[in-house]
Write a protein that holds these residues in place. Structure first.
Motif, mmCIF file in Angstrom:
data_model
loop_
_atom_site.group_PDB
_atom_site.id
_atom_site.type_symbol
_atom_site.label_atom_id
_atom_site.label_comp_id
_atom_site.label_asym_id
_atom_site.label_seq_id
_atom_site.Cartn_x
_atom_site.Cartn_y
_atom_site.Cartn_z
ATOM 1 N N HIS A 186 55.670 -37.798 76.135
ATOM 2 C CA HIS A 186 56.068 -37.993 74.736
ATOM 3 C C HIS A 186 57.334 -38.846 74.631
ATOM 4 O O HIS A 186 57.438 -39.711 73.754
ATOM 5 C CB HIS A 186 56.276 -36.634 74.073
ATOM 6 C CG HIS A 186 55.068 -35.752 74.122
ATOM 7 N ND1 HIS A 186 53.928 -36.004 73.377
ATOM 8 C CD2 HIS A 186 54.796 -34.630 74.833
ATOM 9 C CE1 HIS A 186 53.023 -35.076 73.607
ATOM 10 N NE2 HIS A 186 53.526 -34.226 74.490
ATOM 11 N N GLU A 187 58.278 -38.604 75.507
ATOM 12 C CA GLU A 187 59.500 -39.400 75.467
ATOM 13 C C GLU A 187 59.207 -40.873 75.741
ATOM 14 O O GLU A 187 59.741 -41.766 75.079
ATOM 15 C CB GLU A 187 60.486 -38.852 76.494
ATOM 16 C CG GLU A 187 61.803 -39.624 76.551
ATOM 17 C CD GLU A 187 62.727 -39.089 77.633
ATOM 18 O OE1 GLU A 187 63.821 -39.643 77.801
ATOM 19 O OE2 GLU A 187 62.334 -38.115 78.320
ATOM 20 N N THR A 188 58.323 -41.128 76.709
ATOM 21 C CA THR A 188 57.991 -42.517 77.046
ATOM 22 C C THR A 188 57.244 -43.189 75.909
ATOM 23 O O THR A 188 57.470 -44.372 75.611
ATOM 24 C CB THR A 188 57.154 -42.549 78.329
ATOM 25 O OG1 THR A 188 57.857 -41.848 79.368
ATOM 26 C CG2 THR A 188 56.911 -43.971 78.778
ATOM 27 N N ARG A 189 56.359 -42.460 75.249
ATOM 28 C CA ARG A 189 55.623 -43.044 74.123
ATOM 29 C C ARG A 189 56.570 -43.441 72.999
ATOM 30 O O ARG A 189 56.400 -44.501 72.383
ATOM 31 C CB ARG A 189 54.590 -42.047 73.611
ATOM 32 C CG ARG A 189 53.355 -41.909 74.502
ATOM 33 C CD ARG A 189 52.382 -40.914 73.928
ATOM 34 N NE ARG A 189 51.199 -40.782 74.768
ATOM 35 C CZ ARG A 189 50.236 -39.879 74.557
ATOM 36 N NH1 ARG A 189 50.325 -39.060 73.526
ATOM 37 N NH2 ARG A 189 49.199 -39.809 75.369
ATOM 38 N N LEU A 190 57.552 -42.597 72.717
ATOM 39 C CA LEU A 190 58.501 -42.920 71.651
ATOM 40 C C LEU A 190 59.337 -44.144 72.019
ATOM 41 O O LEU A 190 59.595 -45.018 71.175
ATOM 42 C CB LEU A 190 59.404 -41.721 71.382
ATOM 43 C CG LEU A 190 58.720 -40.482 70.768
ATOM 44 C CD1 LEU A 190 59.706 -39.342 70.638
ATOM 45 C CD2 LEU A 190 58.116 -40.819 69.418
#
Length: 552
Positions: A94-98
């Motif tokens: 999720h952090e990488t997607r954001l």
């Protein structure tokens, strides 16, 4: 004795390893290597990283940009077996997607208005127009791809060059190609929304000049228009379904407290008239009533007045005229010239009298304008099935079903009539039936064994990571390393004992010789001290000669 103590071997050293036999050395090395490898494998397994999908089914261009961004962010990644997905650690998905979304990735293989940011100096007006049109197509395609049923989209715009002459002016057109997900389709409202979106984004673009095509080459925008022309409007069909569902809910709601939940099934067929009619009528009553309002009245009278009496007054002149007779020889009527009283009779008749009366009444006029709206219910057909009621419990503890009585069915019939708004003149029909419902046999699903429970297996796998490593270390120490070290220490202890015996036997004559040498050294040292006390100058000269300094 000091030298003898220094020659004793320490508890464990390289000499202890050298004292082992070659087979013992090989076994020790293999045991240690196996233990280290096993511990390293267990440690790596406990620290293994679980990967999850970051993005899948992306274009090669977006995939390359995403990989470069992951390398810059120092995020580990790998590809799936088929290469159709990029995997990253689970805790960083999720952090990488954001972070990638903040960079505008993935772009979906489309170019939007970011192409305008890289304009070259000296670009022509034609190139700027092409870049703007290309950016507009990309932005529209991205907006259409945001729909749930759309997997991919492409937009083609044909924007003609503006002309100063109205007769030569051409309107822009557009084509949209949609790639839908398998098993999904677009409703008429969704297709109309896409057409309206494109038409609203391009100046002077009419919705009729937009064509929408799916991945199979079907012109879905034209199909929707044809269906609407044929009367197959999905909005109307949805309205009919909503009307029927509303009546069904009303019937079941009023009967559930009587029969119990789940004991009533109702179906409604509604005949809805969607035609619109408009009527205007203007009527007049043929004869006005006696009390009609008079608008205007005119009266006119003209003529000469009747002259006064002429002649000799008497009974003859005042008598009424004789009745008409038809004798063969008709005598002359009185008043005719040449007869008696003729002058008196002619003098009493009126001369030229006219009287006219004109009456105008208010007109009784009625103007009626009637417009019937669409969606009028023409007829309702309702069918209701009621389950049998539960009877007394038998010996086995099971309740038998008993049919409803005629009074109960009549009561239900009356309630349904009121709930549906039964109208006999409209042609509504109602049929209430009583029957025993067949119980649905539920499939018994056996419980999942503990060793097949996915959540339990995941928890066990996670806990095993922290338990297995100490167990492996304990097993290696007790079963492999400790016995090997014990064998090595036993062999080393035996060798050490044999060495100590050899040294003890050889140390006896050496100790005596060392004692004599020690005594001679001490005597020489005492003589030197005595010489220094008696002749310090001589000792100073000797030391000066040793250090190489000449006396001045």
């Amino acid at each position: 004795m000091a030298s003898a103590e220094q020659t004793v071997l320490p508890p464990f050293s390289l000499e202890a390893l050298n004292s082992l036999s070659p087979m013992q050395k090989l076994g020790a090395i293999m045991t240690v290597a196996f233990a280290v490898a096993l511990l390293a494998g267990a440690w790596m397994w406990t620290k293994s990283i679980d990967y999850a999908v970051l993005f899948s089914n992306i274009s090669e261009r977006d995939g390359g940009q995403i990989v470069v961004s992951l390398q810059q962010m120092n995020v580990p990644y790998k590809f799936s077996e088929g290469g159709g997905a990029i995997l990253v650690p689970v805790d960083k998905v999720h952090e990488t997607r954001l972070k990638l979304a903040s960079q505008g990735l993935p772009k979906g293989g489309l170019v939007g208005f970011e192409v305008m940011e890289n304009q070259k100096l000296g670009a022509s007006q034609f190139l700027e127009q092409i870049n703007y049109q290309r950016a507009l197509e990309g932005e529209l395609a991205r907006s259409i791809q945001s729909l749930q049923a759309v997997q991919g989209a492409r937009v083609h715009l044909a924007i003609p060059k503006s002309s100063a002459f109205l007769r030569d002016e051409q309107k822009p057109t557009a084509s949209v190609v949609l790639n839908l997900y398998p098993g999904r389709s677009l409703e008429a409202s969704q297709v109309a929304g896409i057409v309206h979106l494109v038409a609203s984004s391009v100046a002077q673009l009419s919705p009729s000049n937009i064509s929408v095509i799916d991945q199979n080459g079907n012109l879905i925008s034209q199909n929707q228009d044809a269906a609407r022309d044929e009367g197959l409007d999905p909005i109307q069909l949805k309205y009919v379904r909503d009307v029927e569902a509303s009546y069904i809910k009303r019937i079941e709601t009023i009967l559930d407290p009587i029969t119990g939940p789940g004991n009533v099934r109702a179906q409604v067929a509604a005949d809805v008239d969607f035609s619109q009619s408009e009527q205007m009528a203007e009527t007049y009553k043929p004869n006005p009533p006696a009390d009609a309002a008079i608008r205007s009245q005119q009266s006119a009278e003209s003529g000469n007045a009747t002259p006064g009496a002429i002649g000799v007054p008497g009974a003859l002149s005042n008598q009424p005229p004789a009745p008409a007779t038809a004798p063969i020889t008709t005598p002359a009527a009185p008043g005719t010239p040449g007869t008696p009283g003729a002058n008196a009779q002619s003098a009493t008749q009126p001369v030229n009298i006219n009287k006219n009366i004109t009456t105008n009444y208010e007109l009784d006029k009625t103007i009626k304008h009637t417009k019937e709206g669409a969606g009028t219910i023409k007829r309702l057909s309702v069918a209701v099935v009621v389950n049998n009621k539960k009877g007394p419990v038998d010996k086995d503890g099971k309740a038998k079903s008993i049919p409803l009585t005629a009074a109960e069915i009549e009561q239900i019939n009356a309630l349904v009539r009121e709930a549906m708004g039964f109208n006999k003149d409209r042609g509504d029909t109602l049929n209430v039936a009583n029957a025993s419902f067949t119980a649905v046999e539920r499939e018994v699903v056996p419980p999942t064994p503990l060793w097949k429970d996915p959540q339990l297996l995941a928890s066990a796998r996670e806990g095993l990571k922290y338990i297995l490593l100490p167990l492996i270390a304990f097993f290696l120490w007790n079963k492999m390393l400790k016995p090997t070290i014990a064998n090595m220490m036993e062999s080393y202890a035996a060798a050490r004992k044999a060495r100590e015996l050899e040294l003890a036997e050889a140390s006896v004559p050496k100790v005596k010789e060392m004692g004599r040498a020690q005594r001679g050294f001490e005597a020489k040292l005492e003589g030197a001290r005595e010489l220094a006390r008696q002749e310090p100058k001589v000792v100073a000269d000797v030391i000066r000669d040793w250090v190489g300094v000449n006396e001045q």
